[in-house]
Each structure stands twice: as structure tokens, then as C-alpha cells.
Design an enzyme around this catalytic site. Structure first.
Site, PDB file in Angstrom:
ATOM      1  N   HIS A 163       0.847  -1.204   0.000  1.00 13.51           N
ATOM      2  CA  HIS A 163       0.000   0.000   0.000  1.00 13.51           C
ATOM      3  C   HIS A 163       0.877   1.246   0.000  1.00 13.51           C
ATOM      4  O   HIS A 163       2.065   1.167   0.292  1.00 13.51           O
ATOM      5  CB  HIS A 163      -0.885   0.015   1.263  1.00 13.51           C
ATOM      6  CG  HIS A 163      -0.086   0.206   2.521  1.00 13.51           C
ATOM      7  ND1 HIS A 163       0.604  -0.816   3.140  1.00 13.51           N
ATOM      8  CD2 HIS A 163       0.180   1.318   3.257  1.00 13.51           C
ATOM      9  CE1 HIS A 163       1.244  -0.353   4.191  1.00 13.51           C
ATOM     10  NE2 HIS A 163       1.009   0.950   4.295  1.00 13.51           N
ATOM     11  N   ASP A 165       0.654   5.213   1.798  1.00 12.79           N
ATOM     12  CA  ASP A 165      -0.088   5.854   2.889  1.00 12.79           C
ATOM     13  C   ASP A 165      -0.865   7.047   2.336  1.00 12.79           C
ATOM     14  O   ASP A 165      -0.362   7.780   1.485  1.00 12.79           O
ATOM     15  CB  ASP A 165       0.879   6.318   3.989  1.00 12.79           C
ATOM     16  CG  ASP A 165       1.545   5.137   4.708  1.00 12.79           C
ATOM     17  OD1 ASP A 165       1.117   3.990   4.496  1.00 12.79           O
ATOM     18  OD2 ASP A 165       2.493   5.382   5.478  1.00 12.79           O
ATOM     19  N   HIS A 220       4.750   0.118   0.053  1.00 13.47           N
ATOM     20  CA  HIS A 220       5.464  -0.673   1.057  1.00 13.47           C
ATOM     21  C   HIS A 220       4.520  -1.708   1.647  1.00 13.47           C
ATOM     22  O   HIS A 220       3.306  -1.636   1.431  1.00 13.47           O
ATOM     23  CB  HIS A 220       6.062   0.242   2.133  1.00 13.47           C
ATOM     24  CG  HIS A 220       5.075   1.176   2.766  1.00 13.47           C
ATOM     25  ND1 HIS A 220       4.610   2.320   2.135  1.00 13.47           N
ATOM     26  CD2 HIS A 220       4.440   1.129   3.955  1.00 13.47           C
ATOM     27  CE1 HIS A 220       3.746   2.933   2.928  1.00 13.47           C
ATOM     28  NE2 HIS A 220       3.625   2.225   4.040  1.00 13.47           N
ATOM     29  N   ARG A 230       5.862  -8.962  16.032  1.00 12.31           N
ATOM     30  CA  ARG A 230       6.490  -7.665  15.794  1.00 12.31           C
ATOM     31  C   ARG A 230       5.458  -6.589  16.108  1.00 12.31           C
ATOM     32  O   ARG A 230       4.271  -6.751  15.800  1.00 12.31           O
ATOM     33  CB  ARG A 230       6.928  -7.573  14.338  1.00 12.31           C
ATOM     34  CG  ARG A 230       7.435  -6.216  13.891  1.00 12.31           C
ATOM     35  CD  ARG A 230       7.863  -6.287  12.427  1.00 12.31           C
ATOM     36  NE  ARG A 230       8.395  -5.037  11.942  1.00 12.31           N
ATOM     37  CZ  ARG A 230       7.680  -4.081  11.366  1.00 12.31           C
ATOM     38  NH1 ARG A 230       6.378  -4.226  11.205  1.00 12.31           N
ATOM     39  NH2 ARG A 230       8.268  -2.975  10.943  1.00 12.31           N
TER      40      ARG A 230
END
Ligand code: OGA
Ligand code: NI
Length: 289
Positions: A163, A165, A220, A230
């Protein structure tokens, strides 16, 4: 500031395509000391600003150290986040928010500062655009948790699908050990190596439009680790809904649009097509109706 806690969904389709070999990269590293601390020379400050603008043009991503967000603030934030994700859902409202508020306030200042610098480098003069339109109340924080996910044969699992941002810029506080963030540069995918001292900054769609394509909003994604979970926290620097985004540059690649219009279009596309189309819908000669 709005807060969202999401546990990224892992649909079967997410266990897709990430099977290519991905090289590790180190993002351009920018030392903000001359800008954040008193005592830097004008020359040092200018060099730092230039590096930031160049990274935003070439990578759409960079990492910053000496950013003014203390290790204590970062540690407290992460501890609170881990705790929040461990609590049963109905207890979450009772959590102590001060660590998260403090993180958000400090990062908001940093975002405002970095956006101002990038605007100045692009325009060749100072601008109050971001002070005027991006208040803490229109920005938001997202806390992510990526559970470990064993790798199916010959594939990695996306914790967050590819995607861009939908904001001006994002400041990401990622896990200092567990990598997983990958970005596209020159058509190739790179894994970002974690740097415990650094915060990651990336350009969002609105800045790409506002700078007429000079600063890049790059795709990203996050690949989950097979063994360890994580955590990451993303601060999205956004304007108020009625803010008009335009480059004031001729010829302009993108037509003028409001943030509200942009958000609505993204939502509509995700609903109808299952994916965000993004900025290509807003070019002057848009091929989409
Ligand atoms: C995001 C994002 C990256 C990460 O939340 O938009 O890209 O490492 N997060 O969690
Ligand atoms: Ni993102």
C-alpha cells in the site's frame, strides 16, 4: 489525535506473492542534530534539509536519528502497546494512556517540523500550509501487532498488504529487532533493516500530489516473521477533511482535491474493487471515471 488499534487481518490471499528474493537495504540515514538541538551551524542545517529532500525524492523513505523523541518515551510507548494488545478487549478502555499521549505529542511536533522543511525545500520559501491545516486533532496513530506466522512453502506472509499511505507523511516507530517492512525502489523490493535508534519517515500520497510528484509516495508492505511477533506504531500526519490539496505548479500532474474526497474515493475503491487505486484517480487526465 485518533487512535486505532488494529490487528492486521491475514486472509489466505495474503500468503501470496512475497516469495521473490528481497535484498536488505539501509534507508538514507539523516542525523537531525543540527535541526533539533541548538548550536548547529546554518550550513549544517541546510545540509540536513537537503539530504531529507533528496531522500524524499529518490526513496520516499528515510530514517532519522537525534530526532528528539527520547528513548524513555519510545520504551514507555512500546511497553504500553504490548500491554494493550495483551489485555482482553473490554479492559482496553481502562488502560493508562499517558505513555501513548506523550509519544503522540512529541511525534506530532517532529512531523510538523519535517513537513515544514520539506515544504520549504520544495517551494524555495517557508510555508505555513502545514501549521494551518494539520493539527494534532486531524492526525492519527495506529498501533500494529504482527503475530508470528509460519511460512507456507515458498511464500512469505503479508502482515500488511502492499500500500501507499494516504497522508502527508508517516513517522514509524518499528520494532528495533524484528524486521519485516519492505519497500519498492526502482521497481524492486527491499527489506528495511531495523535501526534501534532511528524512526522511519515516509512520504504519503498527499505530499506527492502537493509537490507535483517531486516527493514520492512509495509502495510498502510488511512481511510477518515466522517465529516472533512484531510491533510497530505509525503516526499519520494528515490535514483536516476540508483541506484542498493542490501543487500550485504548472503543468500540474494532479487536479485539486480535498482530503475528504480522497478518503472517500479510497474507501469506495476498497469496497468495490478490493484495493485502493490512490493518486492515479486524481491525475489531470485521469483514466478512471
Ligand atoms: C502502515 C505501515 C509499517 C509497519 O501502518 O501504514 O506501513 O512496519 N506500517 O508496521
Ligand atoms: Ni504504510
Amino acid at each position: 489525535m485518533h487512535k486505532k488499534k488494529n490487528q492486521p487481518a491475514l486472509p489466505a490471499a495474503a500468503a501470496a506473492a512475497a516469495s521473490e528474493i528481497v535484498d536488505e537495504c539501509e534507508l538514507p540515514l539523516i542525523d537531525l542534530r543540527p535541526l533539533i538541538l541548538a548550536g548547529g551551524s546554518a550550513e549544517e542545517r541546510e545540509k540536513c534539509k537537503t539530504e531529507m529532500a533528496r531522500a524524499s525524492e529518490e526513496w520516499g523513505f528515510f530514517q532519522v536519528v537525534n530526532h528528539g523523541v527520547s528513548p524513555e518515551i519510545l520504551d514507555r510507548m512500546r511497553r504500553e502497546q504490548v500491554k494493550a494488545f495483551k489485555q482482553p478487549f473490554d479492559r482496553k478502555k481502562e488502560e493508562d494512556d499517558s505513555a501513548i499521549e506523550q509519544f503522540a505529542t512529541t511525534v506530532a511536533d517532529l512531523a510538523q517540523k519535517l513537513a515544514g522543511i520539506l515544504a520549504e525545500k520544495y517551494l524555495g520559501r517557508k510555508s505555513t500550509f502545514f501549521q494551518d491545516n494539520c493539527a494534532p486533532s486531524t492526525c492519527y496513530l495506529r498501533m500494529n501487532r504482527y503475530p508470528p506466522c509460519p511460512m507456507p512453502p515458498a511464500a512469505a506472509v503479508f502482515g500488511l498488504m502492499p500500500h501507499t499511505d494516504s497522508d502527508f507523511l508517516t513517522i514509524l516507530y518499528q520494532d528495533d529487532q524484528v524486521g519485516g517492512l519492505q519497500l519498492v525502489k526502482d521497481g524492486k523490493c527491499f527489506a528495511v533493516k531495523p535501526n534501534p535508534q532511528a524512526l522511519i519517515v515516509n512520504i504519503g500520497d498527499l505530499f506527492q500530489a502537493w509537490s507535483n510528484g517531486v516527493y514520492k509516495s512509495v509502495e510498502h508492505r510488511v512481511v510477518t516473521n515466522p517465529h516472533v511477533e512484531r510491533f510497530s506504531t505509525a503516526y499519520f500526519f494528515c490535514p483536516s477533511y476540508d483541506t484542498e490539496i493542490e501543487s500550485r505548479c504548472e503543468p500540474s500532474i494532479y487536479r485539486k482535491f480535498s482530503f475528504k474526497e480522497y478518503r472517500q474515493q479510497v474507501q469506495e475503491d476498497v469496497g468495490k474493487l478490493g484495493r485502493k487505486v490512490g493518486l492515479s484517480r486524481f491525475t489531470v487526465n485521469a483514466i478512471y471515471s
